[in-house]
Scaffold this motif. Sequence first.
Motif, short mmCIF file in Angstrom:
data_model
loop_
_atom_site.label_atom_id
_atom_site.label_comp_id
_atom_site.label_asym_id
_atom_site.label_seq_id
_atom_site.Cartn_x
_atom_site.Cartn_y
_atom_site.Cartn_z
N GLN A 1 0.82 -1.21 0.00
CA GLN A 1 0.00 0.00 0.00
C GLN A 1 0.86 1.26 0.00
OE1 GLN A 1 -2.62 0.31 3.40
NE2 GLN A 1 -3.10 2.44 2.97
N PHE A 2 1.89 1.30 0.83
CA PHE A 2 2.72 2.49 0.93
C PHE A 2 3.59 2.69 -0.30
CE2 PHE A 2 2.40 1.77 5.74
CZ PHE A 2 1.29 2.60 5.85
N VAL A 3 4.07 1.59 -0.90
CA VAL A 3 4.85 1.72 -2.14
C VAL A 3 3.95 2.26 -3.25
CG1 VAL A 3 6.05 0.43 -3.96
CG2 VAL A 3 6.61 0.01 -1.56
N HIS A 4 2.75 1.72 -3.36
CA HIS A 4 1.82 2.20 -4.38
C HIS A 4 1.50 3.67 -4.16
CE1 HIS A 4 -2.01 2.69 -6.58
NE2 HIS A 4 -1.39 1.91 -7.45
N ALA A 5 1.28 4.06 -2.91
CA ALA A 5 0.99 5.47 -2.61
C ALA A 5 2.18 6.35 -2.99
CB ALA A 5 0.66 5.64 -1.13
N HIS A 6 3.38 5.91 -2.67
CA HIS A 6 4.57 6.68 -3.06
C HIS A 6 4.62 6.87 -4.57
CE1 HIS A 6 8.62 7.78 -4.09
NE2 HIS A 6 8.83 6.60 -4.64
N LEU A 7 4.42 5.79 -5.31
CA LEU A 7 4.52 5.86 -6.76
C LEU A 7 3.45 6.77 -7.36
CD1 LEU A 7 5.31 2.12 -7.60
CD2 LEU A 7 6.92 4.05 -7.45
N THR A 8 2.20 6.59 -6.96
CA THR A 8 1.12 7.39 -7.55
C THR A 8 1.18 8.84 -7.12
OG1 THR A 8 -0.41 6.72 -5.80
CG2 THR A 8 -0.42 5.41 -7.83
N GLU A 9 1.44 9.09 -5.85
CA GLU A 9 1.46 10.47 -5.37
C GLU A 9 2.67 11.23 -5.90
OE1 GLU A 9 1.19 10.04 -1.13
OE2 GLU A 9 -0.88 9.33 -1.23
N SER A 10 3.83 10.57 -5.94
CA SER A 10 5.00 11.27 -6.47
C SER A 10 4.86 11.51 -7.97
CB SER A 10 6.30 10.54 -6.14
OG SER A 10 6.35 9.27 -6.73
N LEU A 11 4.17 10.61 -8.67
CA LEU A 11 3.93 10.82 -10.10
C LEU A 11 3.07 12.07 -10.31
CD1 LEU A 11 4.29 9.91 -13.01
CD2 LEU A 11 2.35 8.36 -12.70
N GLU A 12 2.08 12.29 -9.47
CA GLU A 12 1.26 13.50 -9.57
C GLU A 12 2.10 14.75 -9.37
OE1 GLU A 12 -2.50 13.70 -7.49
OE2 GLU A 12 -2.65 11.51 -7.56
N VAL A 13 2.97 14.72 -8.36
CA VAL A 13 3.85 15.87 -8.10
C VAL A 13 4.77 16.10 -9.29
CG1 VAL A 13 5.73 16.73 -6.64
CG2 VAL A 13 3.74 15.63 -5.59
N LEU A 14 5.32 15.02 -9.84
CA LEU A 14 6.22 15.14 -11.00
C LEU A 14 5.50 15.72 -12.21
CD1 LEU A 14 8.09 11.77 -10.57
CD2 LEU A 14 9.13 14.05 -10.46
N ARG A 15 4.30 15.29 -12.45
CA ARG A 15 3.55 15.83 -13.59
C ARG A 15 3.27 17.31 -13.42
NH1 ARG A 15 -0.17 10.46 -14.51
NH2 ARG A 15 1.35 9.39 -15.83
N SER A 16 2.98 17.73 -12.20
CA SER A 16 2.78 19.15 -11.94
C SER A 16 4.07 19.92 -12.10
CB SER A 16 2.23 19.36 -10.53
OG SER A 16 0.93 18.87 -10.43
N ALA A 17 5.15 19.37 -11.54
CA ALA A 17 6.45 20.04 -11.64
C ALA A 17 6.89 20.16 -13.09
CB ALA A 17 7.50 19.29 -10.83
N GLY A 18 6.62 19.15 -13.87
CA GLY A 18 7.04 19.15 -15.27
C GLY A 18 6.53 20.33 -16.05
N SER A 19 5.37 20.83 -15.68
CA SER A 19 4.81 21.97 -16.41
C SER A 19 5.37 23.30 -15.93
CB SER A 19 3.29 21.97 -16.32
OG SER A 19 2.88 22.16 -14.98
N ALA A 20 6.05 23.31 -14.78
CA ALA A 20 6.57 24.57 -14.24
C ALA A 20 8.08 24.69 -14.35
CB ALA A 20 6.19 24.69 -12.76
N ILE A 21 8.77 23.59 -14.52
CA ILE A 21 10.23 23.61 -14.58
C ILE A 21 10.67 24.09 -15.97
CG2 ILE A 21 12.32 22.17 -14.49
CD1 ILE A 21 10.90 22.48 -11.75
N THR A 22 11.49 25.13 -16.00
CA THR A 22 11.97 25.67 -17.27
C THR A 22 13.45 25.40 -17.50
OG1 THR A 22 12.41 27.82 -16.25
CG2 THR A 22 10.23 27.51 -17.25
N HIS A 23 14.17 25.04 -16.48
CA HIS A 23 15.61 24.76 -16.57
C HIS A 23 15.80 23.38 -17.22
CE1 HIS A 23 19.43 23.43 -14.46
NE2 HIS A 23 19.82 24.52 -15.10
#
Length: 157
Positions: free
Chosen positions: A114-136
């Motif tokens: 459960q915790f591994v799945h939560a890490h993967l799915t939640e961090s993927l959401e953060v990464l997708r959001s970050a991907g649209s804001a990171i310009t470097h």
Amino acid sequence: MTVLLLAGLLAACQQAPPAPPPTTTSAPTSAQNGYGATERAFVELAIATDEQALRLVQLTDRPELAQNRSTELVELRKLLDGPFVNNHGGHDMPGMPTDAEIELAAKDGDALRQFVHAHLTESLEVLRSAGSAITHPPTAAVVDLMERHRTAELAAG
């Protein structure tokens, strides 16, 4: 949206990232190179998250998870424009396993999954959001690497 997400995560920690060290040469500053506050906030958050996640995924029978977190940590640390300061230690944030979750996961296989799945799915959401804001570009490349890792890891089960 991503800037708001990163700002919200930092505000939830009730700490702002430290100011970058002063520049003593005439070389372009980090911000002039495209590495600014958003990138630094992301890198610091990702390092803190991956360090905790590494402790969690090392409990699994999936060595690729630990290898991916280790690879990401190496790449993230290359992006730092100063010493790493963990402003997120002990915090409960999306994608970052807590010490209590890691302790429970070490004793309970269902909790581990459960915790591994939560890490993967939640961090993927953060990464997708970050991907649209990171310009470097170098930071964007690490975001892309991490997103590919999470997507493949989720697909593998």
